[in-house]
Scaffold this active site. Structure first.
Site, mmCIF file in Angstrom:
data_model
loop_
_atom_site.group_PDB
_atom_site.id
_atom_site.type_symbol
_atom_site.label_atom_id
_atom_site.label_comp_id
_atom_site.label_asym_id
_atom_site.label_seq_id
_atom_site.Cartn_x
_atom_site.Cartn_y
_atom_site.Cartn_z
ATOM 1 N N ASN A 256 0.735 -21.215 34.367
ATOM 2 C CA ASN A 256 -0.258 -21.455 33.323
ATOM 3 C C ASN A 256 0.512 -21.834 32.069
ATOM 4 O OD1 ASN A 256 -2.277 -21.276 31.367
ATOM 5 N ND2 ASN A 256 -2.137 -19.060 31.240
ATOM 6 N N GLY A 257 0.334 -23.042 31.584
ATOM 7 C CA GLY A 257 1.051 -23.475 30.378
ATOM 8 C C GLY A 257 1.418 -24.934 30.484
ATOM 9 N N HIS B 216 -33.408 -36.179 -3.121
ATOM 10 C CA HIS B 216 -34.320 -37.227 -2.649
ATOM 11 C C HIS B 216 -35.214 -36.737 -1.512
ATOM 12 C CE1 HIS B 216 -32.203 -39.978 -5.242
ATOM 13 N NE2 HIS B 216 -31.072 -39.464 -4.772
ATOM 14 N N LYS C 209 -25.439 -25.548 14.670
ATOM 15 C CA LYS C 209 -25.126 -24.283 15.360
ATOM 16 C C LYS C 209 -26.301 -23.326 15.266
ATOM 17 C CE LYS C 209 -22.631 -25.293 17.208
ATOM 18 N NZ LYS C 209 -21.911 -26.447 17.513
ATOM 19 N N CYS D 215 -5.149 -21.917 32.495
ATOM 20 C CA CYS D 215 -5.380 -21.749 33.924
ATOM 21 C C CYS D 215 -5.430 -20.250 34.153
ATOM 22 C CB CYS D 215 -4.228 -22.312 34.739
ATOM 23 S SG CYS D 215 -3.964 -24.072 34.496
ATOM 24 N N GLU E 38 -29.285 -24.522 17.445
ATOM 25 C CA GLU E 38 -29.022 -24.437 18.885
ATOM 26 C C GLU E 38 -29.217 -23.030 19.436
ATOM 27 O OE1 GLU E 38 -25.526 -27.397 20.339
ATOM 28 O OE2 GLU E 38 -24.933 -26.003 18.792
ATOM 29 N N ARG F 188 -11.268 -19.614 32.849
ATOM 30 C CA ARG F 188 -10.052 -20.227 32.306
ATOM 31 C C ARG F 188 -9.825 -21.652 32.843
ATOM 32 N NH1 ARG F 188 -6.775 -16.678 29.877
ATOM 33 N NH2 ARG F 188 -4.988 -18.054 30.179
ATOM 34 N N GLU G 274 -22.845 -29.538 10.929
ATOM 35 C CA GLU G 274 -22.429 -28.731 12.077
ATOM 36 C C GLU G 274 -22.954 -27.297 11.938
ATOM 37 O OE1 GLU G 274 -21.464 -29.304 14.891
ATOM 38 O OE2 GLU G 274 -20.419 -27.547 15.631
ATOM 39 N N LYS H 129 -24.384 -27.734 28.606
ATOM 40 C CA LYS H 129 -23.036 -27.941 28.093
ATOM 41 C C LYS H 129 -22.615 -29.402 28.226
ATOM 42 C CE LYS H 129 -19.253 -26.403 26.390
ATOM 43 N NZ LYS H 129 -19.407 -26.235 24.935
ATOM 44 N N TRP I 291 -6.990 -25.581 35.144
ATOM 45 C CA TRP I 291 -7.630 -26.411 34.144
ATOM 46 C C TRP I 291 -6.595 -27.465 33.817
ATOM 47 C CZ3 TRP I 291 -7.169 -28.070 29.079
ATOM 48 C CH2 TRP I 291 -8.328 -28.635 28.534
HETATM 49 C C1 G6P Z 1 -24.434 -31.260 24.480
HETATM 50 C C2 G6P Z 1 -23.766 -29.948 24.136
HETATM 51 C C3 G6P Z 1 -23.149 -30.027 22.733
HETATM 52 C C4 G6P Z 1 -22.189 -31.199 22.657
HETATM 53 C C5 G6P Z 1 -22.864 -32.496 23.093
HETATM 54 C C6 G6P Z 1 -21.845 -33.600 23.295
HETATM 55 O O1 G6P Z 1 -25.506 -31.446 23.640
HETATM 56 O O2 G6P Z 1 -24.687 -28.885 24.181
HETATM 57 O O3 G6P Z 1 -22.432 -28.819 22.461
HETATM 58 O O4 G6P Z 1 -21.708 -31.328 21.357
HETATM 59 O O5 G6P Z 1 -23.518 -32.344 24.346
HETATM 60 O O6 G6P Z 1 -21.037 -33.234 24.368
HETATM 61 P P1 G6P Z 1 -19.592 -33.764 24.608
HETATM 62 O O7 G6P Z 1 -19.124 -33.059 25.865
HETATM 63 O O8 G6P Z 1 -19.699 -35.243 24.817
HETATM 64 O O9 G6P Z 1 -18.767 -33.426 23.416
#
Ligand code: G6P
Length: 611
Positions: free
Chosen positions: A99-100, A507, A488, A2, A491, A27, A484, A606, A73
């Site tokens: 915050n905590g 293959h 990255k 937070c 993306e 935050r 992954e 996001k 948060w």
């Molecule tokens: C979007 C984001 C990714 C994320 C995916 C799933 O594609 O850009 O970074 O992994 O959604 O999102 P979630 O909030 O369900 O983990």
């Protein structure tokens, strides 16, 4: 996570606090509030972003020169007006922002209720402020003394600011575990979670240490230890420019979030396991442990990076708990008339807790009688609310669109879940459980060490920044890491990248390998190490450019690879938490060198709330 900010001085407090809250919004932004002290102690709070609080305050009398604010948060209690901070004590004479997490809040709350305190919210913070009030009433002591005594009773993490109607022109702050900085101006003081709300008023700051209590009154600031010993404040000059500290000093949120991982991994384990012991504590699991023990199958549904965390969980749960696991893209699962029974458990993994396909997939499984367990980062999100039980990842807000710290937090929580099931089913021996808990405790330090590879990885990024394609290979627990790593890179740098199981490369993808193809191989020392070495030979024979992620001290692979990245050794089942770090850094640096918008990559969002 937070944001907190407070002011005591000769100016109007409210505009300073609101501006500060905007800066701290990274935050957390599910609700916000202020408390103003001016003869009376007034609290105003609102669900939503700081802008909504600002609108709400427009019609209020906010005249005061002492005040504090909070942007939340959520951890305890869903985001709403009542759970927003500040929180009053029962008598409304004291208010707090926090915050905590207070871990022993339940026991304290029971005791305080017996003493007649009335609670309105679901938060641990309201317990804290009532504890202060109770101590002050019982001991007839000053506010400062009451706060100090309360700090001895709470277990957990906190950065707090306390105001009392009975102590005008006084502000008390304290910290343990959560950040707190004091800005010292001409006859005025600022308190905040980081320096961003302070920098435009003064560059003289004191970073408060754990177990310190700060009392600001009569134009003076005094810092004492929790044991009441006077501390000499170390006043530092802020060298940073306003712009550069808005992301906590990092150029991008993504980089900041990559570097936060030692802390966020720790946060996702906090209170859930004891060092080297066999006691695991996952509240969400406890209520459904019999279901897990009797489960005939676990189906994991997720999207994107969360789906990769799900793949790691497939290896973990099958290995430690001996239950068959299927990992499904939520978008495919929901439309293919899947066979689901009441003895199935569906685990939905989602950082945001709002991904439409994941939500729909779990609703489908629910309608067919399966038990739904959620693993989400955002408290109170739709997926978290739609599940029967679950565990939050507590990674803190993730702002960079490319997920980094959310992934490692998900894998940490899934590891704990696999351990819980394995322990309960008797498939995980006590000795192995103790080994794993000890090694899990070491993971934040090992991640910290992996982050020191940053400069080295930057140099590798320079070499490969202009290539059109990348291949990522891994086996076993490192196969999802390869996926992954490739995701990255795609993306944020817009380079085409594919992740593949190292052996499966033969293959198909092997046809792509020539002297221009960079191949990242995650080849740490584990049960498939020898096989991966053979796969590296196959790439090398076709002149592929090998970038190998190896365990520290490996002498075999460095003789075969063009670039070698050494990560600390750890247990095979925990390696994804460490081996993913250099891949995050590699994609970040390549994207920066290519001039891409790292935090907001084109076409991505996001949180994907459409199917
Ligand atoms: C979007 C984001 C990714 C994320 C995916 C799933 O594609 O850009 O970074 O992994 O959604 O999102 P979630 O909030 O369900 O983990």
């Amino acid at each position: 996570m937070c944001g907190i900010v407070a002011y005591l001085g000769h100016r109007e407090a409210c505009p300073i606090i609101l501006k500060g809250l905007h800066r701290l919004e990274y935050r957390g932004y599910d609700s916000a509030g202020v408390a103003l002290l001016n003869g009376t102690l007034s609290v105003y709070k609102k669900k939503g972003k700081v802008a909504e609080l600002e609108n709400f305050l427009a019609t209020k009398d906010t005249h005061a020169t002492v005040g504090m604010g909070h942007t939340r948060w959520a951890t305890h209690g869903e985001p709403n007006d009542v759970n927003a901070h500040p929180h009053y004590s029962s008598s409304e004479r004291i208010a707090i922002i926090h915050n905590g997490i207070i871990e022993n809040y339940a026991a304290l709350k029971t005791h305080l209720e017996q003493q007649g305190h009335v609670f309105h919210s679901d938060t641990d913070t309201e317990v804290f402020v009532n504890l202060i009030e109770e101590i002050q009433t019982q001991n007839h002591c000053t506010l400062e003394e009451a706060v100090r005594l309360a700090l001895h009773e709470v277990i957990g993490a906190y950065a707090i600011v306390v105001l009392s109607k009975d102590a005008p022109d006084q502000l008390i702050a304290a910290r343990k575990g959560s950040p707190l900085v004091i800005g010292i101006g001409e006859g005025e003081f600022f308190v905040a979670s980081d320096a961003t709300p302070i920098i435009e008023y003064t560059n003289e700051v004191v970073y408060v240490n754990d177990y310190e209590l700060v009392v600001i009154k009569d134009g003076q600031m005094a810092i004492r230890s929790r044991e009441d010993v006077v501390q000499t404040p170390y006043i530092q000059r802020l060298e940073l420019e306003l712009d550069s500290i808005e992301k906590g000093g990092y150029e991008h949120f993504m980089l900041k979030e990559i570097f936060e991982q030692p802390r966020s991994i720790l946060d996702s384990m906090r209170g859930r396991l004891e060092l080297g012991g066999s006691h695991l504590n996952m509240a969400g699991f406890r209520a459904y442990e019999q279901k897990f023990v009797n489960a005939q199958r676990i189906i994991i549904v997720a999207c994107g990076t969360s789906w990769h965390a799900g793949l790691v969980a497939e290896y973990l749960i099958e290995d430690l708990a001996r239950i068959p696991v299927e990992v499904e893209y939520a978008s495919e699962f929901r439309y293919r008339n899947p066979v689901i029974s009441e003895r199935d458990i569906v685990i939905a993994i989602s950082q945001s807790g709002e991904t439409a396909d994941t939500l729909a997939a779990l609703e489908l499984a629910k309608s067919k009688g399966a038990t739904i367990f959620g693993i989400c980062n955002v408290v109170g999100s739709s997926i978290a609310r739609a599940t029967d039980a679950g565990a939050y990842t507590h990674a803190g807000p993730e702002i960079g669109v490319a997920s980094t710290k959310a992934f490692t937090a998900q894998v940490t929580v899934l590891t704990l879940l696999a351990m819980c099931i394995g322990q309960r089913k008797g498939t995980l021996s006590d000795t192995r459980l103790r080994e794993l808990t000890t090694e899990l405790h070491n993971i934040p330090t090992k991640v910290e060490k992996a982050l020191k590879l940053d400069t080295e990885i930057q140099e590798i990024a320079e070499t490969f920044k202009d290539v059109p394609n990348f291949l990522y290979l891994g086996r076993g627990y490192n196969f999802p890491v390869a996926l992954e790593g490739a995701l990255k890179l795609k993306e944020i740098s817009y380079i085409h990248a594919e992740g593949y199981p190292a052996a499966e490369m033969k293959h198909g993808p092997i046809a792509l390998i020539d002297e221009n193809m960079p191949v990242v191989v995650i080849a740490t020392k584990d049960s498939s190490y020898e096989k991966v070495v053979s796969n590296i030979q196959e790439v090398k024979a076709r002149k592929g450019r090998i970038i190998a992620v190896v365990t520290e001290g490996d002498t075999t692979i460095p003789a075969m690879a063009e670039f070698v990245i050494e990560v600390p050794a750890t247990s095979e089942v925990l390696m994804p938490l460490v081996s993913v770090i250099p891949l995050q850094l590699l994609s970040y640096h390549i994207a920066v060198l290519r001039g891409c918008n790292v935090d907001q990559p084109r076409n991505l969002a996001k949180s994907v709330t459409v199917e």
